[in-house]
Scaffold this motif. Structure first.
Motif, mmCIF file in Angstrom:
data_model
loop_
_atom_site.group_PDB
_atom_site.id
_atom_site.type_symbol
_atom_site.label_atom_id
_atom_site.label_comp_id
_atom_site.label_asym_id
_atom_site.label_seq_id
_atom_site.Cartn_x
_atom_site.Cartn_y
_atom_site.Cartn_z
ATOM 1 N N ALA A 42 -32.823 32.681 -27.568
ATOM 2 C CA ALA A 42 -32.308 32.621 -26.197
ATOM 3 C C ALA A 42 -33.338 33.101 -25.197
ATOM 4 O O ALA A 42 -34.211 33.916 -25.515
ATOM 5 C CB ALA A 42 -31.043 33.479 -26.069
ATOM 6 N N PHE A 43 -33.214 32.596 -23.971
ATOM 7 C CA PHE A 43 -33.968 33.165 -22.863
ATOM 8 C C PHE A 43 -33.275 34.458 -22.437
ATOM 9 O O PHE A 43 -32.050 34.595 -22.570
ATOM 10 C CB PHE A 43 -34.005 32.187 -21.689
ATOM 11 C CG PHE A 43 -34.928 31.023 -21.907
ATOM 12 C CD1 PHE A 43 -36.305 31.189 -21.832
ATOM 13 C CD2 PHE A 43 -34.425 29.761 -22.190
ATOM 14 C CE1 PHE A 43 -37.163 30.123 -22.037
ATOM 15 C CE2 PHE A 43 -35.268 28.678 -22.384
ATOM 16 C CZ PHE A 43 -36.653 28.859 -22.311
ATOM 17 N N ILE A 44 -34.064 35.396 -21.908
ATOM 18 C CA ILE A 44 -33.490 36.695 -21.562
ATOM 19 C C ILE A 44 -34.086 37.212 -20.252
ATOM 20 O O ILE A 44 -35.286 37.065 -20.003
ATOM 21 C CB ILE A 44 -33.718 37.712 -22.702
ATOM 22 C CG1 ILE A 44 -32.948 39.004 -22.463
ATOM 23 C CG2 ILE A 44 -35.199 37.987 -22.900
ATOM 24 C CD1 ILE A 44 -32.931 39.935 -23.664
ATOM 25 N N ASP A 45 -33.224 37.769 -19.411
ATOM 26 C CA ASP A 45 -33.647 38.491 -18.223
ATOM 27 C C ASP A 45 -33.744 39.973 -18.565
ATOM 28 O O ASP A 45 -33.047 40.452 -19.471
ATOM 29 C CB ASP A 45 -32.643 38.292 -17.087
ATOM 30 C CG ASP A 45 -32.675 36.865 -16.538
ATOM 31 O OD1 ASP A 45 -33.795 36.341 -16.354
ATOM 32 O OD2 ASP A 45 -31.597 36.287 -16.309
ATOM 33 N N PRO A 46 -34.577 40.735 -17.836
ATOM 34 C CA PRO A 46 -34.759 42.153 -18.173
ATOM 35 C C PRO A 46 -33.464 42.957 -18.215
ATOM 36 O O PRO A 46 -33.288 43.819 -19.086
ATOM 37 C CB PRO A 46 -35.690 42.653 -17.057
ATOM 38 C CG PRO A 46 -36.461 41.443 -16.643
ATOM 39 C CD PRO A 46 -35.498 40.300 -16.769
ATOM 40 N N GLU A 47 -32.516 42.658 -17.301
ATOM 41 C CA GLU A 47 -31.288 43.456 -17.256
ATOM 42 C C GLU A 47 -30.365 43.191 -18.441
ATOM 43 O O GLU A 47 -29.394 43.925 -18.661
ATOM 44 C CB GLU A 47 -30.532 43.211 -15.951
ATOM 45 C CG GLU A 47 -30.029 41.793 -15.746
ATOM 46 C CD GLU A 47 -31.005 40.912 -14.998
ATOM 47 O OE1 GLU A 47 -30.566 39.875 -14.457
ATOM 48 O OE2 GLU A 47 -32.206 41.250 -14.955
ATOM 49 N N GLU A 48 -30.654 42.142 -19.217
ATOM 50 C CA GLU A 48 -29.797 41.828 -20.368
ATOM 51 C C GLU A 48 -30.340 42.386 -21.684
ATOM 52 O O GLU A 48 -29.681 42.278 -22.719
ATOM 53 C CB GLU A 48 -29.631 40.304 -20.479
ATOM 54 C CG GLU A 48 -28.858 39.695 -19.316
ATOM 55 C CD GLU A 48 -28.714 38.192 -19.447
ATOM 56 O OE1 GLU A 48 -29.692 37.539 -19.881
ATOM 57 O OE2 GLU A 48 -27.640 37.671 -19.101
ATOM 58 N N GLU A 49 -31.522 42.981 -21.642
ATOM 59 C CA GLU A 49 -32.149 43.448 -22.884
ATOM 60 C C GLU A 49 -31.323 44.515 -23.593
ATOM 61 O O GLU A 49 -31.386 44.651 -24.813
ATOM 62 C CB GLU A 49 -33.556 43.965 -22.588
ATOM 63 C CG GLU A 49 -34.529 42.841 -22.237
ATOM 64 C CD GLU A 49 -35.936 43.352 -21.986
ATOM 65 O OE1 GLU A 49 -36.135 44.589 -22.058
ATOM 66 O OE2 GLU A 49 -36.827 42.517 -21.728
ATOM 67 N N ARG A 50 -30.521 45.253 -22.835
ATOM 68 C CA ARG A 50 -29.720 46.316 -23.456
ATOM 69 C C ARG A 50 -28.633 45.764 -24.374
ATOM 70 O O ARG A 50 -28.056 46.505 -25.170
ATOM 71 C CB ARG A 50 -29.079 47.192 -22.374
ATOM 72 C CG ARG A 50 -28.195 46.453 -21.415
ATOM 73 C CD ARG A 50 -27.984 47.278 -20.125
ATOM 74 N NE ARG A 50 -27.254 46.538 -19.138
ATOM 75 C CZ ARG A 50 -25.932 46.517 -19.040
ATOM 76 N NH1 ARG A 50 -25.211 47.231 -19.896
ATOM 77 N NH2 ARG A 50 -25.327 45.824 -18.112
#
Length: 402
Positions: free
Chosen positions: A40-48
């Motif tokens: 998946a693609f990921i944004d920094p705020e979703e890494e958690r």
């Protein structure tokens, strides 16, 4: 089975809409004994959210989501290359290689691209070895762009972008589908839309499943004032347009008559124009990312879905209905759902009727309660998550056995 899922945004338990559907599918498939991987693609705020996914799944690998420069985006929107702009926005060589590497390394039986845009990683991917390929089409992109061109009141820039892309988009989208082993849609209407363009496609309808165990929880304290709620990923044109249409065309018809009424828009990606709404009107609140939508739904009096653009089934409407919230929506917003106007929801396509429907629910508690109960019963009958996952499992098993 060993199943690899591709997603253009990280699916997790606290996300709304189609990506929450992806998360539920993965979780249910794991519980039924399948080995499920994710790219998946990921944004920094979703890494958690990654640690929880990695505990649940066989493996979960990500590629950082790219922010394209404005000048390049404008050029791609109006000048069609071999890859349509909506696919180009989701294109990354790193994802091409990652998908190929995962299939080769982990020997997956089938790869499911969630959302048509991710199907390009199964089509003309030089890194991809032989594997069964499925696209889960949450909406027909060609139909969506046709709506942008035809619907009155759409900004000229969006009409021009859509018109410039239509030919290359239709050609590429259906060449991609034709290269797959199977296509999935959420509704029969979407299946027929695809077959009108390409009658030879193998297409199955897999209804979204709603997890009542997750939605049912101890209620919060009731809000002091009535609240209208809309949720979604507002970077999506259809959600942004719907929110602005409601705020500009419907809200003024309600605000003066109901001085305690409030409206909240919950979700990431709000445009600058959306953010300015709360500056002009103190009773309109634009929220960003929230960890859990349930408290917001529990505080809400009415759920709205004022969609005028796009296609596909809106999972967020089903989840609102499943919690017993009365829903007011445009006809497009409840497309593919067994919506009965005046029974399990109100369907309204003009600002006047949309506002009037909300007023009826605000002024008649019995009507609102009865409509919420009817909607919840309908979702329980048609969208049980266990039945939906068995249908998906059966289709994937048939694909793998080919």
């Amino acid at each position: 089975m060993k199943i690899l899922i591709l997603a253009n945004r990280l699916p997790h338990g606290n996300v709304a809409g189609g990506h929450r559907l992806i998360y539920q599918r993965m979780r249910q498939l794991v519980e039924r004994g399948h080995e499920v991987g994710l790219a998946a693609f990921i944004d920094p705020e979703e890494e958690r959210h990654l640690p929880e996914l990695r505990r649940m799944l066989f493996e979960a690998e990500t590629v950082p989501a790219k922010q394209r420069r404005l000048a390049v985006r404008v050029f791609r929107d109006y000048v069609s290359g071999s890859l349509p702009a909506i696919f180009w926005k989701n294109h990354a060589p790193a994802m091409m290689q990652l998908v190929g590497d995962l299939v080769e390394r982990s020997k997956y039986d089938v790869v499911v691209a969630e959302f048509s845009e991710m199907g390009m990683y199964l089509y003309r991917n030089p890194y991809l070895s032989a594997v069964h390929k499925v696209v889960s089409c949450h909406r027909c992109l060609t139909t969506t762009f046709a709506n942008y061109i035809e619907l009155p009141g759409i900004p000229l820039s969006l009409r021009l972008k859509s018109a410039s892309q239509m030919h290359v988009l239709e050609k590429y989208e259906f060449e991609l589908y034709s290269a797959m082993d199977h296509i999935l849609t959420l509704t029969a209407e979407d299946r027929f839309a695809l077959l009108r363009h390409a009658p030879q496609l193998p297409v199955s309808v897999i209804r979204p499943g709603i997890d009542f165990d997750y939605l049912d929880r101890e209620p919060t304290i009731a809000a002091e004032s009535p609240i209208i709620m809309m949720c979604g990923y507002f970077a999506d044109k259809s959600n942004n347009d719907g929110a602005l249409w409601f705020a500009h065309e419907v809200w003024p018809k309600l605000a003066g008559k109901h001085p305690k009424l409030k409206c909240i828009f919950v979700g990431t990606g709000a445009s600058s124009e959306m953010k300015q709404l709360s500056e002009k009107e103190s009773r309109i609140r634009v929220c960003g990312h929230v960890d859990d939508l349930r408290p917001y739904r529990e505080q809400a009096t009415i759920f709205i879905n004022p969609m005028r653009l796009g296609s596909g089934l809106r999972v967020k409407v089903l989840e609102a209905m499943a919690t017993g919230l009365p829903v007011v929506s445009t006809a497009l917003g409840v497309a593919g759902i067994p919506a009965q106007n005046g029974v399990n929801c109100f369907v309204a396509d003009t600002p006047e009727l949309f506002a009037q429907s909300i007023e009826w629910l605000l002024s008649d508690a019995r009507l609102a309660d009865g409509m919420g109960r009817a909607a919840k019963a309908m979702v329980q009958r048609h969208y049980d998550i266990r039945s939906a996952i068995r249908e998906l499992e059966q289709v994937l098993a048939e694909v793998v056995s080919i």
